[in-house]
Design a protein around this motif. Structure first.
Motif, short mmCIF file in Angstrom:
data_model
loop_
_atom_site.label_atom_id
_atom_site.label_comp_id
_atom_site.label_asym_id
_atom_site.label_seq_id
_atom_site.Cartn_x
_atom_site.Cartn_y
_atom_site.Cartn_z
N ILE A 183 -2.11 20.15 -12.32
CA ILE A 183 -2.32 18.73 -12.59
C ILE A 183 -2.79 18.04 -11.31
CG2 ILE A 183 -1.17 16.57 -13.14
CD1 ILE A 183 -1.63 18.26 -15.56
N ALA A 184 -2.21 18.43 -10.18
CA ALA A 184 -2.58 17.83 -8.91
C ALA A 184 -4.05 18.06 -8.60
CB ALA A 184 -1.71 18.39 -7.79
N LEU A 185 -4.54 19.26 -8.88
CA LEU A 185 -5.94 19.56 -8.64
C LEU A 185 -6.84 18.74 -9.55
CD1 LEU A 185 -8.24 21.16 -7.39
CD2 LEU A 185 -7.81 22.98 -9.04
N GLU A 186 -6.46 18.64 -10.81
CA GLU A 186 -7.25 17.87 -11.78
C GLU A 186 -7.38 16.42 -11.33
OE1 GLU A 186 -6.80 16.23 -16.34
OE2 GLU A 186 -5.76 18.08 -15.77
N VAL A 187 -6.26 15.85 -10.91
CA VAL A 187 -6.28 14.46 -10.44
C VAL A 187 -7.12 14.32 -9.18
CG1 VAL A 187 -4.85 12.58 -9.52
CG2 VAL A 187 -4.07 13.88 -11.49
N ALA A 188 -6.99 15.29 -8.27
CA ALA A 188 -7.75 15.23 -7.02
C ALA A 188 -9.25 15.24 -7.27
CB ALA A 188 -7.35 16.41 -6.13
N LEU A 189 -9.71 16.08 -8.18
CA LEU A 189 -11.14 16.14 -8.47
C LEU A 189 -11.64 14.82 -9.05
CD1 LEU A 189 -11.48 19.74 -9.99
CD2 LEU A 189 -11.85 19.00 -7.63
N HIS A 190 -10.84 14.20 -9.90
CA HIS A 190 -11.24 12.92 -10.48
C HIS A 190 -11.20 11.80 -9.45
CE1 HIS A 190 -10.86 15.02 -14.33
NE2 HIS A 190 -11.60 14.05 -14.83
N GLY B 256 -6.19 7.38 -25.24
CA GLY B 256 -5.44 8.18 -24.29
C GLY B 256 -3.94 8.13 -24.54
N VAL B 257 -3.45 6.97 -24.95
CA VAL B 257 -2.00 6.80 -25.16
C VAL B 257 -1.56 7.41 -26.49
CG1 VAL B 257 -0.17 5.11 -25.55
CG2 VAL B 257 -1.80 4.76 -23.70
N PHE B 258 -2.29 7.10 -27.56
CA PHE B 258 -1.85 7.51 -28.89
C PHE B 258 -2.43 8.85 -29.35
CE2 PHE B 258 -1.52 2.83 -28.92
CZ PHE B 258 -0.16 2.71 -29.22
N GLY B 259 -3.46 9.33 -28.67
CA GLY B 259 -4.06 10.59 -29.10
C GLY B 259 -3.90 11.71 -28.10
N ALA B 260 -2.96 11.56 -27.17
CA ALA B 260 -2.80 12.54 -26.10
C ALA B 260 -2.51 13.94 -26.63
CB ALA B 260 -1.69 12.10 -25.15
N GLU B 261 -1.63 14.05 -27.61
CA GLU B 261 -1.25 15.37 -28.13
C GLU B 261 -2.44 16.06 -28.79
OE1 GLU B 261 1.97 17.35 -31.26
OE2 GLU B 261 2.18 15.25 -30.61
N ILE C 16 -11.89 2.07 -13.69
CA ILE C 16 -10.64 1.79 -14.39
C ILE C 16 -10.15 3.02 -15.14
CG2 ILE C 16 -9.56 0.36 -16.16
CD1 ILE C 16 -11.50 -1.85 -15.46
N ALA C 17 -11.08 3.71 -15.82
CA ALA C 17 -10.70 4.88 -16.62
C ALA C 17 -10.14 5.99 -15.74
CB ALA C 17 -11.90 5.38 -17.41
N ILE C 18 -10.87 6.33 -14.68
CA ILE C 18 -10.43 7.43 -13.81
C ILE C 18 -9.20 7.03 -13.01
CG2 ILE C 18 -11.10 8.94 -11.91
CD1 ILE C 18 -14.00 8.63 -12.84
N GLY C 19 -9.21 5.80 -12.47
CA GLY C 19 -8.08 5.34 -11.69
C GLY C 19 -6.82 5.25 -12.53
N GLY C 20 -6.95 4.75 -13.76
CA GLY C 20 -5.78 4.65 -14.63
C GLY C 20 -5.22 6.01 -14.99
N ALA C 21 -6.11 6.96 -15.30
CA ALA C 21 -5.66 8.32 -15.62
C ALA C 21 -4.96 8.97 -14.43
CB ALA C 21 -6.85 9.16 -16.06
N ALA C 22 -5.50 8.72 -13.23
CA ALA C 22 -4.88 9.30 -12.03
C ALA C 22 -3.48 8.73 -11.80
CB ALA C 22 -5.77 9.03 -10.82
#
Length: 266
Positions: free
Chosen positions: A51-58, A102-107, A197-203
């Motif tokens: 997860i850390a790597l995924e966030v770092a790339l974004h 992202g909130v309601f369809g995460a699964e 906003i999208a990338i920052g919020g997800a991070a």
């Protein structure tokens, strides 16, 4: 699999560089970073990336947007300081559809990402959107329509659609802007400011998971740097060619890639 908590090795660094380059290129060129990262992980045998790597790339590609649009961001900050919040409001409004998905369809989204076959479907959708966007751009010529609340929500809906792997966020949102008659530069500007906003919020949402993987600052920082540098180059290249029919070439590429992926997986 990339083991960020494992001892450093040449293979681990090589995988890190490849994934960072893929993220930096595919986040901005309209070919879907999510889809290409899924494919890259399959080819590299990276099935449980950190997860850390995924966030770092974004975060790296987020920094690329800031580097390219810093003047616009400063101007927006000055407007906000003087009580002019119209553009910030439009950006927040455009981010709502993706936030809800992202909130309601995460699964459901996680299940889709586990199956490479869905990437092929997403690539076909991207090809169709790019072709339609380019056709509309040429049809409208230099006419530029107004930016309205409904138009912003329309573009935001396409950003939400791009959560599906294989559907390009940049390609779908720019194509939506072109469909509204915004013009290539305005559509691209709004698309990439929206990505902050999208990338920052997800991070930020993933930050608690990142904090559970300590001791990897050097490697993650390297991944951020590679993704940022490659992202700046890719973004500037795209902006210079948007009005030269670049979407046609990317539509052909996405259709071809979709056929290849479908042939190999279905």
């Amino acid at each position: 699999m990339i083991e960020l908590d494992a001892p450093e090795s040449a293979a681990g660094w090589s995988e890190l560089v490849i994934l960072a380059v893929v993220q930096g290129v595919a986040e901005f060129l309209p070919i879907s970073s999510s889809g290409h990262l899924v494919l890259a992980q399959e080819l590299l045998g990276v099935h449980e990336a950190s997860i850390a790597l995924e966030v770092a790339l974004h975060v790296g590609t987020l920094l690329a947007v800031v580097a390219v649009y810093w003047k616009d961001l400063v101007a927006i900050a000055v407007d906000v300081a003087h009580g002019r919040v119209a553009e910030v409001g439009l950006l927040v409004l455009g981010s709502i559809p993706a936030g809800l998905v992202g909130v309601f369809g995460a699964e459901f989204i996680e299940k889709v990402f586990d199956d490479v076959r869905w990437v092929a479907a997403g690539l076909f959708v991207t090809a169709a959107l790019l072709a339609a966007g380019e056709w509309l751009r040429r049809r409208r010529g230099r006419f530029e329509g107004p930016m309205t609340i409904l138009g912003v929500l329309f573009v935001g809906a396409f950003q939400a659609l791009a959560i599906w792997p294989g559907i390009s966020r940049s390609g779908s949102t720019i194509a939506a802007g072109l469909a509204l008659g915004w013009g290539a530069k305005r559509a691209a500007r709004f698309s990439f400011l929206l990505s902050i906003i999208a990338i920052g919020g997800a991070a930020l949402l993933r930050l608690p998971d990142v904090l559970q993987e300590p001791g990897q600052a050097a490697r993650l920082g390297f991944g951020v740097g590679v993704a940022a540098v490659v992202g700046v180059l890719a973004l500037r290249w795209l902006l210079a060619r948007l009005e030269r029919g670049a979407f046609v070439n990317f539509a052909v590429y996405c259709a071809f890639a979709g056929v290849v992926v479908a042939g190999l997986t279905w």
